[in-house]
Design a protein around this motif. Structure first.
Motif, short mmCIF file in Angstrom:
data_model
loop_
_atom_site.label_atom_id
_atom_site.label_comp_id
_atom_site.label_asym_id
_atom_site.label_seq_id
_atom_site.Cartn_x
_atom_site.Cartn_y
_atom_site.Cartn_z
N MET A 1 27.02 43.14 24.22
CA MET A 1 28.24 42.75 24.89
C MET A 1 28.18 41.84 26.10
SD MET A 1 31.12 45.18 26.40
CE MET A 1 30.84 46.67 25.47
N ILE A 2 29.24 40.87 26.04
CA ILE A 2 29.23 40.15 27.08
C ILE A 2 30.27 40.75 28.30
CG2 ILE A 2 29.86 37.54 28.00
CD1 ILE A 2 28.96 36.55 25.55
N ILE A 3 29.86 40.88 29.36
CA ILE A 3 30.63 41.37 30.52
C ILE A 3 30.91 40.25 31.52
CG2 ILE A 3 30.88 43.24 31.90
CD1 ILE A 3 28.86 44.66 30.26
N LEU A 4 32.15 40.33 32.11
CA LEU A 4 32.55 39.29 33.06
C LEU A 4 32.55 40.12 34.25
CD1 LEU A 4 33.39 36.33 33.77
CD2 LEU A 4 35.61 37.16 33.40
N GLY A 5 31.88 39.84 35.51
CA GLY A 5 31.96 40.43 36.61
C GLY A 5 32.97 39.46 37.74
N VAL A 6 33.63 40.26 38.28
CA VAL A 6 34.66 39.78 39.64
C VAL A 6 34.85 40.21 40.78
CG1 VAL A 6 37.37 39.31 39.98
CG2 VAL A 6 36.57 39.24 37.52
N ASP A 7 34.29 39.50 41.84
CA ASP A 7 34.50 39.72 43.04
C ASP A 7 35.86 39.06 43.65
OD1 ASP A 7 33.88 40.71 45.73
OD2 ASP A 7 32.79 38.87 46.25
N TYR A 8 36.85 40.01 43.47
CA TYR A 8 37.98 39.43 44.21
C TYR A 8 38.33 39.22 45.63
CZ TYR A 8 43.14 39.60 44.52
OH TYR A 8 44.58 39.30 44.97
N GLY A 9 38.88 38.06 45.77
CA GLY A 9 39.05 37.90 47.12
C GLY A 9 40.52 37.16 47.41
N ASP A 10 40.94 37.23 48.73
CA ASP A 10 42.42 36.74 49.10
C ASP A 10 42.24 35.08 48.97
OD1 ASP A 10 44.05 39.12 49.19
OD2 ASP A 10 43.08 38.95 51.49
N VAL A 11 41.12 34.60 49.44
CA VAL A 11 41.02 33.17 49.14
C VAL A 11 40.01 32.64 48.11
CG1 VAL A 11 40.38 31.05 50.60
CG2 VAL A 11 41.40 32.84 51.70
N ARG A 12 38.71 33.26 47.85
CA ARG A 12 37.80 32.91 47.00
C ARG A 12 37.48 34.09 46.10
NH1 ARG A 12 35.90 30.96 51.62
NH2 ARG A 12 34.44 32.75 51.84
N THR A 13 37.32 34.09 44.78
CA THR A 13 36.85 35.12 43.98
C THR A 13 35.73 34.66 43.32
OG1 THR A 13 39.35 35.86 43.74
CG2 THR A 13 37.68 36.42 41.81
N GLY A 14 34.69 35.39 43.13
CA GLY A 14 33.52 34.98 42.61
C GLY A 14 33.40 35.58 41.23
N LEU A 15 32.99 34.67 40.03
CA LEU A 15 32.63 35.30 38.73
C LEU A 15 31.26 35.38 38.34
CD1 LEU A 15 35.60 33.55 36.92
CD2 LEU A 15 35.64 35.68 38.01
N ALA A 16 30.79 36.28 37.76
CA ALA A 16 29.51 36.23 36.98
C ALA A 16 29.54 36.87 35.50
CB ALA A 16 28.62 37.12 37.83
N VAL A 17 28.71 36.74 34.74
CA VAL A 17 28.66 36.97 33.40
C VAL A 17 27.29 37.54 32.93
CG1 VAL A 17 27.90 34.74 32.47
CG2 VAL A 17 29.44 36.30 31.05
N SER A 18 27.20 38.70 32.10
CA SER A 18 26.07 38.99 31.46
C SER A 18 25.56 38.53 30.35
CB SER A 18 26.22 40.60 31.29
OG SER A 18 27.07 40.81 30.16
N ASP A 19 24.50 38.49 30.16
CA ASP A 19 23.96 37.97 28.77
C ASP A 19 24.40 38.97 27.71
OD1 ASP A 19 21.99 39.80 29.64
OD2 ASP A 19 20.72 39.15 28.47
N LYS A 20 24.14 38.86 26.56
CA LYS A 20 24.56 39.61 25.21
C LYS A 20 24.03 40.95 25.39
CE LYS A 20 26.57 36.21 21.88
NZ LYS A 20 26.62 35.77 20.75
#
Length: 142
Positions: free
Chosen positions: A1-20
């Motif tokens: 399963m592909i999973i999206l990671g989110v580091d939520y911020g007021d100004v900048r938000t980072g995204l990451a993704v897993s492999d299957k």
């Protein structure tokens, strides 16, 4: 399963993704957006393009495990994101993820503007990788 990671911020938000195979988290991007609705729309586009089936949002707990205003904002944003994407969102304790990201960037001698531009996506990688490791070790519970 592909999973999206989110580091939520007021100004900048980072995204990451897993492999299957859910073995490795990789950075995707940093989104600079202050409006939560617009940000959720942008993340929804990434989730669709990446075929994400689950979203992990970092939960900034205090060192004593209590939750403050920032944690409340992150929970609310996760709810918004789930309603926009139709994808389940789970919260993951992100204590020390930014510290770990800074250590990783120190190890690669990443400095200045480049560091500022990627720190949030590296933090998202740390949050997502922690969740992937948890799933691997607790298959029946995840």
């Amino acid at each position: 399963m592909i999973i999206l990671g989110v580091d939520y911020g007021d100004v900048r938000t980072g995204l990451a993704v897993s492999d299957k195979t859910e073995l490795l988290a990789s950075p995707v991007t940093v989104i600079k957006q202050r409006d939560p609705e617009k940000l959720a729309d942008e993340i929804a586009d990434y989730a669709e393009n990446l075929s994400a089936e689950l979203i992990v949002v970092g939960l900034p707990k205090n060192m004593d495990s209590s939750e403050g205003d920032r944690a409340k904002k992150c929970r609310e944003f996760a709810g918004l994101l789930q309603s926009k994407t139709g994808i389940d969102c789970v919260m993951r304790d992100e204590r020390l993820s930014t510290v770990s990201a800074h250590v990783a960037l120190n190890n690669t001698n990443t400095r200045g503007q480049k560091r500022k531009d990627i720190i949030d996506s590296v933090s998202a990688v740390m949050i997502l990788q922690d969740y992937l490791d948890y799933r691997k070790n607790n298959v029946s519970e995840a």
